[in-house]
Design a protein around this motif. Structure first.
Motif, PDB file in Angstrom:
ATOM      1  N   ASN A 160      26.397  39.732  41.489  1.00  0.00           N
ATOM      2  CA  ASN A 160      27.545  40.922  41.898  1.00  0.00           C
ATOM      3  C   ASN A 160      28.887  40.310  40.709  1.00  0.00           C
ATOM      4  O   ASN A 160      28.958  39.297  40.671  1.00  0.00           O
ATOM      5  CB  ASN A 160      27.897  40.701  43.513  1.00  0.00           C
ATOM      6  N   ASP A 172      32.322  40.531  35.413  1.00  0.00           N
ATOM      7  CA  ASP A 172      33.294  40.846  35.455  1.00  0.00           C
ATOM      8  C   ASP A 172      33.673  41.298  33.428  1.00  0.00           C
ATOM      9  O   ASP A 172      32.908  40.743  33.250  1.00  0.00           O
ATOM     10  CB  ASP A 172      34.256  40.024  35.443  1.00  0.00           C
ATOM     11  N   ASP A 220      35.387  39.800  30.999  1.00  0.00           N
ATOM     12  CA  ASP A 220      35.218  38.916  30.409  1.00  0.00           C
ATOM     13  C   ASP A 220      34.109  39.210  30.213  1.00  0.00           C
ATOM     14  O   ASP A 220      34.216  37.882  29.154  1.00  0.00           O
ATOM     15  CB  ASP A 220      36.496  38.472  30.856  1.00  0.00           C
ATOM     16  N   ARG A 221      33.186  38.531  30.370  1.00  0.00           N
ATOM     17  CA  ARG A 221      32.010  38.285  30.703  1.00  0.00           C
ATOM     18  C   ARG A 221      31.044  39.068  29.903  1.00  0.00           C
ATOM     19  O   ARG A 221      30.049  38.311  29.065  1.00  0.00           O
ATOM     20  CB  ARG A 221      31.272  37.950  32.188  1.00  0.00           C
ATOM     21  N   ALA A 239      37.609  37.721  25.120  1.00  0.00           N
ATOM     22  CA  ALA A 239      38.723  38.367  24.905  1.00  0.00           C
ATOM     23  C   ALA A 239      38.736  38.359  23.745  1.00  0.00           C
ATOM     24  O   ALA A 239      39.438  39.208  22.801  1.00  0.00           O
ATOM     25  CB  ALA A 239      40.225  37.566  26.240  1.00  0.00           C
ATOM     26  N   ASP A 275      29.104  34.618  25.403  1.00  0.00           N
ATOM     27  CA  ASP A 275      29.209  33.399  25.507  1.00  0.00           C
ATOM     28  C   ASP A 275      28.636  32.469  26.557  1.00  0.00           C
ATOM     29  O   ASP A 275      28.161  31.391  26.888  1.00  0.00           O
ATOM     30  CB  ASP A 275      31.178  32.939  26.435  1.00  0.00           C
ATOM     31  N   GLU A 311      42.139  43.555  41.153  1.00  0.00           N
ATOM     32  CA  GLU A 311      41.134  42.583  41.898  1.00  0.00           C
ATOM     33  C   GLU A 311      41.080  42.349  42.996  1.00  0.00           C
ATOM     34  O   GLU A 311      39.930  41.788  43.387  1.00  0.00           O
ATOM     35  CB  GLU A 311      41.827  40.857  41.107  1.00  0.00           C
ATOM     36  N   ILE A 366      35.206  32.056  40.994  1.00  0.00           N
ATOM     37  CA  ILE A 366      34.732  32.031  39.422  1.00  0.00           C
ATOM     38  C   ILE A 366      35.719  33.933  39.696  1.00  0.00           C
ATOM     39  O   ILE A 366      35.853  34.488  38.663  1.00  0.00           O
ATOM     40  CB  ILE A 366      33.649  32.348  38.500  1.00  0.00           C
ATOM     41  N   HIS A 367      36.060  34.387  41.054  1.00  0.00           N
ATOM     42  CA  HIS A 367      36.893  35.588  40.804  1.00  0.00           C
ATOM     43  C   HIS A 367      37.571  35.410  42.506  1.00  0.00           C
ATOM     44  O   HIS A 367      37.951  34.375  42.829  1.00  0.00           O
ATOM     45  CB  HIS A 367      35.838  36.646  41.382  1.00  0.00           C
ATOM     46  N   THR A 386      26.925  34.686  43.890  1.00  0.00           N
ATOM     47  CA  THR A 386      28.094  34.237  43.404  1.00  0.00           C
ATOM     48  C   THR A 386      28.971  33.322  43.247  1.00  0.00           C
ATOM     49  O   THR A 386      29.316  32.420  43.432  1.00  0.00           O
ATOM     50  CB  THR A 386      29.156  35.793  43.727  1.00  0.00           C
ATOM     51  N   ARG A 430      26.437  30.023  42.099  1.00  0.00           N
ATOM     52  CA  ARG A 430      27.141  30.038  40.571  1.00  0.00           C
ATOM     53  C   ARG A 430      28.750  29.656  40.325  1.00  0.00           C
ATOM     54  O   ARG A 430      29.612  28.775  39.526  1.00  0.00           O
ATOM     55  CB  ARG A 430      27.707  31.517  40.282  1.00  0.00           C
ATOM     56  N   LEU A 467      44.695  35.404  29.039  1.00  0.00           N
ATOM     57  CA  LEU A 467      43.765  35.775  28.999  1.00  0.00           C
ATOM     58  C   LEU A 467      43.172  34.949  27.557  1.00  0.00           C
ATOM     59  O   LEU A 467      42.178  35.481  26.623  1.00  0.00           O
ATOM     60  CB  LEU A 467      43.670  36.990  28.120  1.00  0.00           C
ATOM     61  N   LYS A 506      45.212  28.538  24.350  1.00  0.00           N
ATOM     62  CA  LYS A 506      43.799  28.450  25.118  1.00  0.00           C
ATOM     63  C   LYS A 506      43.480  26.829  25.571  1.00  0.00           C
ATOM     64  O   LYS A 506      43.713  25.828  24.982  1.00  0.00           O
ATOM     65  CB  LYS A 506      42.411  28.774  23.854  1.00  0.00           C
ATOM     66  N   ARG A 511      43.849  36.249  36.667  1.00  0.00           N
ATOM     67  CA  ARG A 511      41.942  36.066  36.505  1.00  0.00           C
ATOM     68  C   ARG A 511      41.138  35.144  36.112  1.00  0.00           C
ATOM     69  O   ARG A 511      41.898  34.056  35.573  1.00  0.00           O
ATOM     70  CB  ARG A 511      41.433  36.983  35.805  1.00  0.00           C
ATOM     71  N   PHE A 553      38.162  34.155  35.892  1.00  0.00           N
ATOM     72  CA  PHE A 553      36.675  34.219  35.835  1.00  0.00           C
ATOM     73  C   PHE A 553      36.638  33.625  34.534  1.00  0.00           C
ATOM     74  O   PHE A 553      37.331  32.908  33.401  1.00  0.00           O
ATOM     75  CB  PHE A 553      36.612  36.061  34.589  1.00  0.00           C
ATOM     76  N   ILE A 554      34.858  33.435  34.548  1.00  0.00           N
ATOM     77  CA  ILE A 554      34.401  32.569  34.114  1.00  0.00           C
ATOM     78  C   ILE A 554      34.142  32.808  32.111  1.00  0.00           C
ATOM     79  O   ILE A 554      34.978  33.546  31.625  1.00  0.00           O
ATOM     80  CB  ILE A 554      32.847  32.094  33.766  1.00  0.00           C
ATOM     81  N   ARG A 597      37.706  32.766  30.694  1.00  0.00           N
ATOM     82  CA  ARG A 597      39.228  33.478  31.025  1.00  0.00           C
ATOM     83  C   ARG A 597      40.090  33.241  29.732  1.00  0.00           C
ATOM     84  O   ARG A 597      40.793  34.171  29.214  1.00  0.00           O
ATOM     85  CB  ARG A 597      39.864  34.194  32.028  1.00  0.00           C
ATOM     86  N   PRO A 638      35.016  29.281  27.013  1.00  0.00           N
ATOM     87  CA  PRO A 638      33.723  29.862  27.801  1.00  0.00           C
ATOM     88  C   PRO A 638      33.434  28.854  29.398  1.00  0.00           C
ATOM     89  O   PRO A 638      33.660  28.401  30.147  1.00  0.00           O
ATOM     90  CB  PRO A 638      32.546  29.444  26.472  1.00  0.00           C
TER      91      PRO A 638
END
Lengths: 204, 467
Positions: free
Chosen positions: A19, A22, A24-25, A29, A47, B226, B293-294, B318, B321, B411, B417, B430, B432-433, B435, B439
């Protein structure tokens, strides 16, 4: 502009589980710095498919059968997050012509629609069967049928849903909205002239 | 079906036609653009021999790829330089105003639109960026869109859209001291889930929201996506009007008076009906931090991390993870987590009020050893204001790097980075993995005061204990 309509998408399927996957995955970017979409087909899930030294990792898109697959089975809220059209573009340029999942990030679903890729919904348990079938037999063929609104494969027959207007646009080849919007220029001008802010709030 | 809401009023006044597909053609009052999601749209226009229909209703800036340290051209990153050149060329040949660095008005698209007074109550706004809901803080209907839709807006000043449902999120009571707007929206997303808003526009209301400044409301609306919501908004009121008055693109004189009448008429009616109403209390909110991760995977700063077994079966993968990626364990407290990087910035939290909050904590203190901390103002104007107030010196003396305006480490599209599996206390939107450009990088979302506190202490900390 009229494109040829899409009735059926037939081919092998890739299952990507989880689920809330996103965008980005789906496409990190750094690949968004390309000025065109044309090269993006190599980068879906980059990645997750490769480690920092560029070595291949275990991933559904790295299996041999994934090359040439046309259909993608996913879970809930797929494509949440960023509005980047690069996400459906990279999938399409890989060769994915239809996505079937439980639900989608709305901007992602809209972006799919804009490029003629159905993002169809299926009920969770039925979808799980499709995912298992695609994983069990990498050469299995599936058909996403937009006329009958079902996915067929082996002995499975799973009902799918799309908003009726999106289904119609795909069947009729009218998913590219620019032509329709531009054709109504006269009516656009009427709305423009009616809105106070377009004339700086001065009386017309 | 909702009726009498701001959503309904804006929708109805901007509908052009029902299209043959059954979708609606909606006029877009303000089109904000940036370098990343437009080059392909301009190419498509050129291929079709189309021009920009209403160039005066589109404005461009550069934010995602712009360096925040060395702005000398050509940029160190060759791709960034090419992207910048494409934007310069496209805006010139299509007649679109480009607010570049030389204009003094450059910045994150969602920071400059409001600060220049371009965003007015009752408007429709679109931008090829999912955080466009930020502009809903002004009582607008603001949509994040993809590049093909950017092409549509350039070519026709319209979008083809389906109607949304409206959920009113009524946040009453009051916030405890030290609880910030970022905590409010993280709390809302945790409660309603990252999928909870699919199909909805969120109307943020109640005494907590009404008591907020415009910058606070922007932080809340910014993260609507989001929570899965396509749009989010706050009804316009005296706070909105006071913010707009005197800004570069705000009406003046008689036009201002006419505008006020018009703007007031767009607020949701007292007897408006909604597709859904959710009530929450401001007192229930603690300073928040994400652990996963979210953005829905968050806890109050002193709350132990949740047991995966406590989640629905469908959500558990999720959660697992998230634990695997972050290297945390159930029952752990976030205050035990050391950080490597602190990022204060992004369209969520880079406005002057955010920088003031962070600077207040940083004043007279030092960033912990081994922590890299950067402060990236949202716009050139925010940067200038902060420097006039001496905030740049406060940050620099405390060991924070003071940068130029842009999206930066939200981002990682420029050279800012994360590296390896660094942990970043970030005021962005965000987690996210991958992001933030690595990685394996790990992002902890939090408010500006919490991020500053993490930088100073070297680990996640309750900012209230430093205040």
């Amino acid at each position: 502009m009229t494109d040829l309509g899409i009735r059926r998408i037939e081919g092998r399927a890739i299952t990507v589980r989880g689920n809330d996957i996103d965008t980005d995955r789906i496409i990190p970017a750094r690949f968004l710095k390309a000025l065109t979409f044309s090269e993006l087909g190599e980068y879906p899930f980059y990645d997750e498919r490769f480690d920092s030294e560029g070595r291949e990792r275990e991933h559904p898109f790295n299996r041999e059968s994934a090359r040439g697959a046309k259909i993608l089975f996913v879970n809930a809220n797929f494509g949440c997050g960023s509005s980047r059209e690069h996400a459906p573009q990279c999938l399409k340029r890989w060769g994915i012509d239809a996505v079937v999942g439980i639900s989608y990030g709305e901007i992602f679903a809209g972006n799919c629609e804009m490029i003629g890729v159905p993002a169809a919904r299926a009920e969770a348990q039925a979808l799980a069967k499709l995912q298992e079938a695609a994983e069990a037999d990498a050469s299995a063929e599936f058909c996403v049928d937009l006329e009958r609104m079902e996915v067929r494969g082996g002995n499975l027959r799973v009902p799918i849903e799309l908003p009726e207007n999106r289904r119609r646009a795909l069947l009729d080849g009218h998913w590219d909205s620019t032509g329709q919007l531009v054709a109504n220029a006269e009516q656009v001008r009427n709305v423009y002239e009616r809105l106070p802010y377009t004339r700086g709030y001065q009386e017309a | 079906m909702a009726s009498g809401t701001l959503y309904n009023k804006i929708w109805d006044s901007h509908v052009v036609e029902r299209l043959p597909t059954g979708q609606y053609q909606l006029f877009i009052g303000l089109h904000l653009t940036h370098e990343v999601t437009t080059p392909q749209a301009y190419d498509m226009l050129a291929e079709r021999g189309l021009r920009v229909a209403w160039p005066e209703r589109t404005v461009a800036t550069v934010d995602h790829i712009i360096p925040t340290d060395d702005l000398a051209r050509p940029y160190v990153d060759e791709q960034a330089e090419l992207m910048m050149q494409a934007l310069e060329k496209n805006t010139r040949s299509f007649g679109v105003r480009f607010l570049d660095f030389a204009s003094g008005r450059q910045g994150i698209v969602h920071v400059i639109g409001p600060e220049l007074g371009m965003v007015h109550p009752g408007m429709t706004v679109a931008c090829g960026d999912s955080h466009t809901a930020t502009h809903g803080a002004f009582g607008t209907l603001a949509f994040g869109i993809g590049t093909s839709q950017v092409r549509d807006v350039l070519a026709s000043q319209c979008l083809s859209l389906d109607p949304l449902r409206v959920r009113r999120i009524e946040m009453n009571g009051a916030l405890a001291p030290g609880v910030e707007p970022k905590d409010v929206i993280l709390h809302i997303i945790r409660r309603l889930g990252v999928k909870g808003g699919i199909g909805y526009a969120y109307e943020y209301a109640g005494s907590v929201i009404e008591g907020m400044s415009m910058e606070a409301r922007m932080t809340v609306c910014n993260m609507s996506i989001e929570g899965g919501a396509r749009a989010g908004y706050v009804n316009p009121d005296e706070t909105t009007f006071a913010y707009l008055e005197g800004r570069e693109h705000a009406p003046v004189g008689e036009a201002w008076d006419a505008a006020l009448t018009h703007w007031r008429s767009f607020a949701s009616d007292a007897d408006a009906s909604y597709d859904d109403v959710v009530e929450m209390r401001g007192e229930d909110i603690e300073p928040m931090v994400t652990w996963g991760i979210h953005p829905g995977q968050s806890v109050g700063v002193h709350e132990p991390l949740p047991d995966p077994e406590a989640f629905d079966e469908a959500e558990r993968p999720t959660v697992e993870r998230a634990y695997a990626h972050m290297g945390f364990r159930p029952g752990q407290k976030m205050t035990e987590v050391p950080i490597d990087v602190c990022f204060i910035g992004s369209c969520t939290n880079s406005r002057i009020s955010d920088l003031r909050t962070a600077a207040e904590l940083a004043r007279g203190r030092r960033v912990a050893e081994g922590v890299k901390a950067i402060v990236v103002p949202g716009s050139q104007a925010v940067k200038k204001q902060a420097e006039e107030e001496g905030l740049d010196r406060v940050f620099s003396e405390a060991g924070f790097e003071w940068r130029h305006a842009g999206c930066s480490m939200c981002l990682g599209m420029n050279t800012d980075k994360l590296v390896g599996d660094q942990v970043c206390a970030s005021t962005s939107n965000r987690n996210f993995i991958g992001r933030q450009g690595s990685p394996r990088g790990r992002t902890l979302l939090m408010s500006p005061s919490m991020a500053a506190a993490a930088a100073l202490e070297g680990r996640v900390s309750d900012a209230r204990t430093l205040a």
